[in-house]
Design an enzyme around this catalytic site. Structure first.
Site, mmCIF file in Angstrom:
data_model
loop_
_atom_site.group_PDB
_atom_site.id
_atom_site.type_symbol
_atom_site.label_atom_id
_atom_site.label_comp_id
_atom_site.label_asym_id
_atom_site.label_seq_id
_atom_site.Cartn_x
_atom_site.Cartn_y
_atom_site.Cartn_z
ATOM 1 N N LEU A 1 34.474 64.422 -1.542
ATOM 2 C CA LEU A 1 34.118 64.994 -0.248
ATOM 3 C C LEU A 1 35.395 65.493 0.407
ATOM 4 C CD1 LEU A 1 31.695 62.238 1.157
ATOM 5 C CD2 LEU A 1 31.053 64.394 0.068
ATOM 6 N N ASP A 2 35.281 66.542 1.206
ATOM 7 C CA ASP A 2 36.435 67.003 1.957
ATOM 8 C C ASP A 2 36.944 65.889 2.862
ATOM 9 O OD1 ASP A 2 36.177 69.525 0.838
ATOM 10 O OD2 ASP A 2 34.950 70.280 2.478
ATOM 11 N N LYS A 3 38.205 65.967 3.227
ATOM 12 C CA LYS A 3 38.830 64.948 4.076
ATOM 13 C C LYS A 3 37.983 64.643 5.305
ATOM 14 C CE LYS A 3 42.880 64.222 7.020
ATOM 15 N NZ LYS A 3 44.170 64.787 7.498
ATOM 16 N N ARG B 1 29.820 74.556 3.942
ATOM 17 C CA ARG B 1 30.547 75.184 5.037
ATOM 18 C C ARG B 1 30.567 76.703 4.891
ATOM 19 N NH1 ARG B 1 36.075 71.935 4.674
ATOM 20 N NH2 ARG B 1 36.584 73.169 6.542
#
Length: 338
Positions: A162-164, A267
């Site tokens: 997962l992204d930060k 996104r």
């Protein structure tokens, strides 16, 4: 092929750890015996053959750092072609990358655990893998601190990321066989992943839509991704199913189901629909009600257990910052009935 290098000093290891007191890594110097089969090959490829316990990317870093000599002279080009009769040496020095594979004691929010795998709920702000600017304090470091078996697995058993600033569910393997099985399942789209997102603007049109738009590096900004024309730019096909859950004049709450796993997929697809995620500054999202990170949460995760073959499904409740924004915008949805 056997490595006939000679060891001059005590080696350090990139992927093994005894769990005891950490010591400062010591450089190791090796002379390498080039074989006839290496004649004309790239230097980085030859090093992978002769120093096989280290990754190609790490060895390329050492070349860039001037730690590799051919015939007594430093060579900084990975593409350098070696010749029969050349002498070679390498200094296996510690780099930030090599020292990143270390255990750290950090609390992990475990949703499920057995001897084969973990399911965790990652908080926003936690980087998954060590990378420039984040060589420590990552989920990988925490996994190494939680389970010493993780030292024997690539990326400590992490099979997806997962992204930060995205919160939510991840599955982590605890053995190589389970890791391989989970990677195959993800590639075959047998691991079901659903996210909830808060996006700018009132949703218009049908409550369900399928977005099939390829994603690649943004030709105008290499630091972000974009929907691309595959006839003109490199990229990969990407599909996201989007369902409206709640709506208001300023924003919408949507459920996003991934069918592919491209970088920043949700996104990018939401931004392409003119609904960038709240607080997602990379894709033109604006901060709302104090939210400091993109409003994206990995809500549901479902897969067949690689060993027991039991169908497993997990949900992670919305984090507090997400819920507070929904309350501020008067967006209401009963997740228990989904």
């Amino acid at each position: 092929m056997k490595n006939t290098s000679s060891i001059i000093s005590t080696p350090f290891d990139l992927e093994e750890h005894d769990g005891g007191t950490e010591v400062e890594p010591v450089a190791e110097y090796r002379t390498l015996a080039l074989l006839a089969a290496h004649h004309g090959q790239r230097l980085d490829k030859v090093l992978v053959d002769l120093v096989a316990e280290f990754s190609r990317s790490y060895l390329q870093q050492l070349i860039d750092l001037g730690a590799v000599c051919i015939n007594g002279k430093i060579v900084r080009k990975a593409s350098f072609k070696v010749k029969l009769g050349d002498s070679a040496s390498i200094e296996l020095r510690p780099t930030p990358q090599s020292q990143a594979f270390k255990a750290e004691q950090r609390s992990i929010n475990l949703v499920y655990e057995d001897e084969h795998l973990l399911v965790i709920n990652k908080p926003a702000g936690w980087v998954v893998h060590p990378a420039p600017g984040n060589w420590s304090g990552t989920l990988m470091n925490a996994l190494l601190g939680y389970d010493q078996q993780a030292f024997h697995l690539p990326r400590a058993g992490i099979v997806h990321r997962l992204d930060k600033d995205t919160s939510g569910l991840m599955v982590v393997a605890r053995s190589r066989s389970v890791m391989d099985a989970l990677v195959r399942a993800i590639a075959a789209r047998e691991v079901k992943r659903q996210y909830v997102a808060l996006a700018h603007g009132a949703w218009q049109g049908a409550a369900h839509c399928e977005v099939n738009l390829p994603i690649g590096r943004d030709p105008g900004n290499r630091l972000r991704m974009a929907v691309v024309d595959l006839t003109r730019h490199p990229g990969k096909t990407a599909r996201t199913d989007i369902d409206l859950l709640a709506n208001c004049a300023q924003a919408c709450l949507v459920k996003c189901t991934l069918h592919t796993g491209r970088t920043h997929q949700i996104r990018v697809h939401m931004a392409s629909l003119k609904h960038p995620l709240l607080a997602d500054s990379v894709y033109a999202g604006q901060a709302v009600a104090g939210l400091q990170r993109q409003a994206l949460h990995a809500w549901r995760l479902a897969f067949v257990h690689p060993v027991s073959l039991q169908a497993m499904s997990f949900e992670a409740a919305l984090p507090e910052d997400f819920s507070l924004v929904m309350e501020e915008l008067s967006l209401k949805y009963n997740f228990k009935h989904s």
